[in-house]
Design a protein around this motif. Structure first.
Motif, short mmCIF file in Angstrom:
data_model
loop_
_atom_site.label_atom_id
_atom_site.label_comp_id
_atom_site.label_asym_id
_atom_site.label_seq_id
_atom_site.Cartn_x
_atom_site.Cartn_y
_atom_site.Cartn_z
N VAL A 136 0.81 -1.22 0.00
CA VAL A 136 0.00 0.00 0.00
C VAL A 136 0.84 1.28 0.00
CG1 VAL A 136 -1.87 -1.17 1.19
CG2 VAL A 136 -0.28 0.23 2.49
N ARG A 137 2.11 1.20 0.38
CA ARG A 137 2.88 2.45 0.45
C ARG A 137 3.49 2.78 -0.90
NH1 ARG A 137 3.08 4.68 5.85
NH2 ARG A 137 4.48 6.17 4.89
N ARG A 138 3.68 4.09 -1.14
CA ARG A 138 4.24 4.51 -2.42
C ARG A 138 5.75 4.63 -2.37
NH1 ARG A 138 2.64 9.77 -3.85
NH2 ARG A 138 3.12 9.36 -6.02
N ASN A 139 6.27 4.91 -1.18
CA ASN A 139 7.70 5.18 -1.09
C ASN A 139 8.50 3.88 -1.15
OD1 ASN A 139 10.32 5.89 -0.01
ND2 ASN A 139 9.38 7.83 0.50
N ALA A 140 9.57 3.88 -1.96
CA ALA A 140 10.34 2.66 -2.13
C ALA A 140 10.97 2.20 -0.82
CB ALA A 140 11.43 2.87 -3.17
N ILE A 141 11.36 3.15 0.03
CA ILE A 141 11.96 2.75 1.31
C ILE A 141 10.92 2.04 2.18
CG2 ILE A 141 13.11 3.61 3.35
CD1 ILE A 141 14.16 5.89 1.67
N MET A 142 9.66 2.50 2.08
CA MET A 142 8.61 1.83 2.86
C MET A 142 8.39 0.42 2.36
SD MET A 142 7.80 3.83 5.16
CE MET A 142 6.51 2.79 5.78
N VAL A 143 8.54 0.20 1.05
CA VAL A 143 8.43 -1.15 0.52
C VAL A 143 9.51 -2.04 1.13
CG1 VAL A 143 8.53 -2.52 -1.58
CG2 VAL A 143 7.39 -0.31 -1.60
N LEU A 144 10.72 -1.47 1.24
CA LEU A 144 11.81 -2.23 1.86
C LEU A 144 11.50 -2.54 3.32
CD1 LEU A 144 15.02 -0.66 0.38
CD2 LEU A 144 14.39 -3.05 0.38
N ILE A 145 10.91 -1.56 4.02
CA ILE A 145 10.55 -1.80 5.42
C ILE A 145 9.56 -2.95 5.52
CG2 ILE A 145 9.29 -0.79 7.36
CD1 ILE A 145 10.64 1.81 6.87
N GLY A 146 8.60 -2.99 4.59
CA GLY A 146 7.63 -4.08 4.58
C GLY A 146 8.32 -5.43 4.38
N ILE A 147 9.30 -5.44 3.46
CA ILE A 147 10.03 -6.69 3.21
C ILE A 147 10.77 -7.13 4.46
CG2 ILE A 147 11.90 -7.69 1.88
CD1 ILE A 147 11.01 -5.96 -0.45
#
Lengths: 396, 178, 108
Positions: free
Chosen positions: C24-35
């Motif tokens: 759901v997040r747009r920021n690439a760093i947030m995607v990494l946090i999810g991972i």
């Protein structure tokens, strides 16, 4: 009282105190006593250290240092503490309140947690953890986050710059810090700080203790460790994160009163903890330097060595100029890191050459390990004279 | 249910929720650090001392710091008003996550074989872990070393500023650390 | 002692939170946090199964976690380097804005 009973006086006092209480409360209370003892001792040492540092710096800079409060200024820490406590706590309007408040707490807490595994004397390690060294580094890992929180939450350019510098520096110097301890771990085959300290006891009949600093790799490891520890503690000459002449006080600019005192305390406690680890790993822990000095209690030796290292810290601060940011980074990545890896090899050679029995093997062992360290050090430092030598300031 | 487990689970999950849902990305990263610490505490609670300490050292000491560094370098920290934080397809994403959770929980609840008592805590010294790493797990360890080296070089090259050819590239000032 | 299903459900929730954050997040760093959250959930499972499994081959769960942590750290380093390179190129780290294959495209 015999020497042994003086040595164990704190251990026995704690046992006596615990025996007054019901069985179920004892484990928890034992922890509480340990924590209280560490807090009390090191807070006192912090106060003494600030005074010693100001006095020492004063002497190095050809002035008196604090000499107004009490005889010879010895009550200066009390005055400082009172001033800090009653000062107004200023919060910038734009600041992130919660993070701004939590930053000093996170910093001090993570530094304090590291003390739990240091052996302050014989039988005086709060916890004898199987993975003590690992715990030490894990506990102090969160200091970087504390610095970042402080710098970011203040919403000030200086704070943020200081925090960025601080984190970059701490990350870079943590590698040589950890790597330089690996030699000791490799040779002792243990991560437990108590066992490492015990391995450096003077062997029966010998005069000199078996401190690791007396071996070539141990000496190099100690120097590398102390260099990295000075940088980790953000002390001069590596105090760029708070370089007064450029960014005032770095991540601490927007802090005042008690919160600032906490940062200050965190810095000193981090310095003590790193010194304590260096003592345990390289300087024989709580053992006396010579067997005939063994009558003095073990905790006395630990704190004597701690004060000696503190003097080194003060001396460095008083005599060395601050590095530039690029010099700082180059030093960490291009000199300290390769040297700590080389040191690891030297420790390996040392530990495998222990079985040599040929005549003159001891000398060959020494010479080969020392050569293994000195030659790369010289090769890595080539061209330094041109880069850091005396500079000509054309317009100054 | 053990109260220690309950408290740690609540802290971990609260941190994780904060890490994905907060607007300000620095707050997200700090919540993530809380989650990492919570998970490390859960490891310790399980008796996996070495894994818990490594978790703190690597995740809190390195990964969380790297993430805040990246947030600062990409200026994502200042949450501007009006910039959407969530993607346009957030409903689909949330639905996918909920479906995954439902599947997992259903599978766990319908597996009666899982309901068994834990054997006594295994005595696992650091020395034993080290010996295992150096004997049984030696090949994976070496491959991991290779991977980390490649990662370090790759990260430095990726983050190095691109210069037009001819000019010598400056040395990496901030090496990324694996 | 907490029964094993509680641990598994905890890690499932953690995994789902990570997955949701990733999606759901747009920021690439947030995607990494999810991972990262998902990887941690997996590690939690390894430790739980190690603790509740048969005790003979005791170290396997720990080893898996150690290797997973190391690989996760490597993944984060490369991922964040990519994000920084992306930011340098496009002045954005929103994953839905980084959709052009040519580097010199002006951001829309």
């Amino acid at each position: 009282m015999t020497a042994a009973s003086i040595d164990q006086v704190f251990v026995n006092a704690k046992q006596a105190l615990l025996s007054l209480l019901p069985e179920t409360l004892r484990p928890g209370l034992s922890m509480a006593i340990n924590a209280a003892a560490i807090l009390g001792t090191f807070a006192l040492l912090f106060a003494v250290a600030t005074l010693l540092e100001r006095k020492g710096l004063g002497r190095i800079q050809n002035r008196y240092g604090p000499n107004r409060v009490g005889p010879f200024g010895v009550l200066q820490p009390v005055a400082d503490g009172l001033k800090m406590l009653i000062k107004e706590d200023i919060l910038p309007r734009q600041a992130d309140r919660v993070v701004h408040f939590l930053a000093p707490i996170a910093l001090v807490l993570s530094v304090l947690l590291a003390y739990a595994v240091l052996p302050f004397g014989r039988n005086m390690a709060p916890i004898d953890l199987d993975a003590g060294v690992l715990y030490f580094f894990a506990a102090s890992a969160a200091t970087e986050l504390g610095v970042f929180m402080a710098g970011w939450a203040s919403r000030s350019k200086y704070s943020l710059l200081g925090a960025m510098r601080g984190i970059a520096q701490m990350i870079s110097y943590e590698l040589p810090l950890v790597l330089s301890t690996l030699g000791v771990i490799m040779v002792t085959g243990s991560l437990s700080l108590v066992e490492i300290a015990e391995r450096q006891a003077p062997p029966a009949g010998a005069i000199l203790g078996r401190w690791f600093v007396f071996t070539p790799w141990g000496l190099a490891g100690f120097l590398l460790f102390m260099t990295a520890a000075v940088a980790e503690a953000n002390r001069a000459p590596f105090d760029l994160p708070e370089g007064e002449s450029e960014i005032i006080a770095g991540h601490m600019v927007e802090y005042s009163g008690f919160k600032y005192a906490l940062f200050f305390m965190g810095e000193y406690l981090g310095m003590f903890a790193a010194s304590g680890l260096a003592i345990t790993l390289f300087l024989g822990g709580y053992h006396a330097p010579f067997a005939f000095l063994g009558w003095a209690p073990s905790w006395f030796w630990f704190f004597a060595k701690l004060l000696a290292l503190l003097a080194v810290f003060i001396w460095l601060r008083g005599t060395l100029p601050r590095l530039r940011q690029d010099q700082l980074m180059n030093f960490a990545w291009k000199w300290l890191l390769p040297m700590s890896l080389v040191n690891l090899v030297a420790a390996g050679v040392w530990s495998y050459s222990a079985a040599w029995t040929l005549p003159g093997a001891g000398f060959v062992r020494w010479a080969s390990c020392a050569g293994l360290l000195i030659l790369p050090a010289l090769w890595l430092s080539r061209g330094w004279r041109a880069r850091v030598g005396p500079r000509v300031y054309r317009y100054a | 249910m053990n109260p220690v487990f309950f408290i740690l689970a609540v802290v971990t999950l609260a941190g994780a929720l904060g890490a994905v849902a907060l607007r300000n990305m620095v707050h997200c990263a700090l919540c993530l650090a809380v989650t990492f610490i919570g998970i490390a505490a859960l490891f310790l609670h399980q008796g996996a001392q070495f894994a818990g300490l490594v978790q703190v050292l690597v995740y809190v000491g390195a990964v969380a710091v790297l993430i805040v560094f990246a947030i600062l370098l990409t200026r994502s920290g200042d949450a501007r008003k009006g910039v959407a934080v969530f993607s346009r397809s957030w409903k689909t994403g949330l639905l996918t996550a909920a479906a995954t959770l439902a599947t997992l929980v259903a599978a766990i609840v319908n597996s009666p074989g899982l309901l068994r008592e834990a054997p006594r805590a295994p005595e696992l010294s650091v020395r034993q872990i080290g010996l295992d790493l150096m004997s049984q797990w030696l090949l994976p360890l070496e491959i991991l070393g290779l991977l980390l080296t490649a990662t370090m070089i790759g990260a430095v090259i990726l983050a190095m500023p691109e210069k037009p050819s001819g000019e010598p590239a400056p040395g990496p000032e901030k090496g990324a650390r694996p | 002692m907490t029964p094993l299903p509680y641990w598994l459900i905890l890690s499932s929730i953690l995994f789902a939170i990570g997955l949701a954050g990733c999606l759901v997040r747009r920021n690439a760093i947030m995607v990494l946090i999810g991972i990262e959250l998902m990887l941690n959930a997996a590690n939690l499972n390894f430790i739980a199964f190690w603790r509740y499994g048969s005790g003979a081959e005791a170290a396997h769960g720990i080893m898996f976690v150690l290797f997973a942590i190391a690989i996760a750290a490597a993944e984060t380093a490369v991922g964040l380097a990519l994000v920084i390179a992306l930011y340098r190129l496009r002045r954005t780290v929103q994953v839905d804005e980084a959709d052009a294959l040519k580097a010199d495209d002006k951001p829309r």
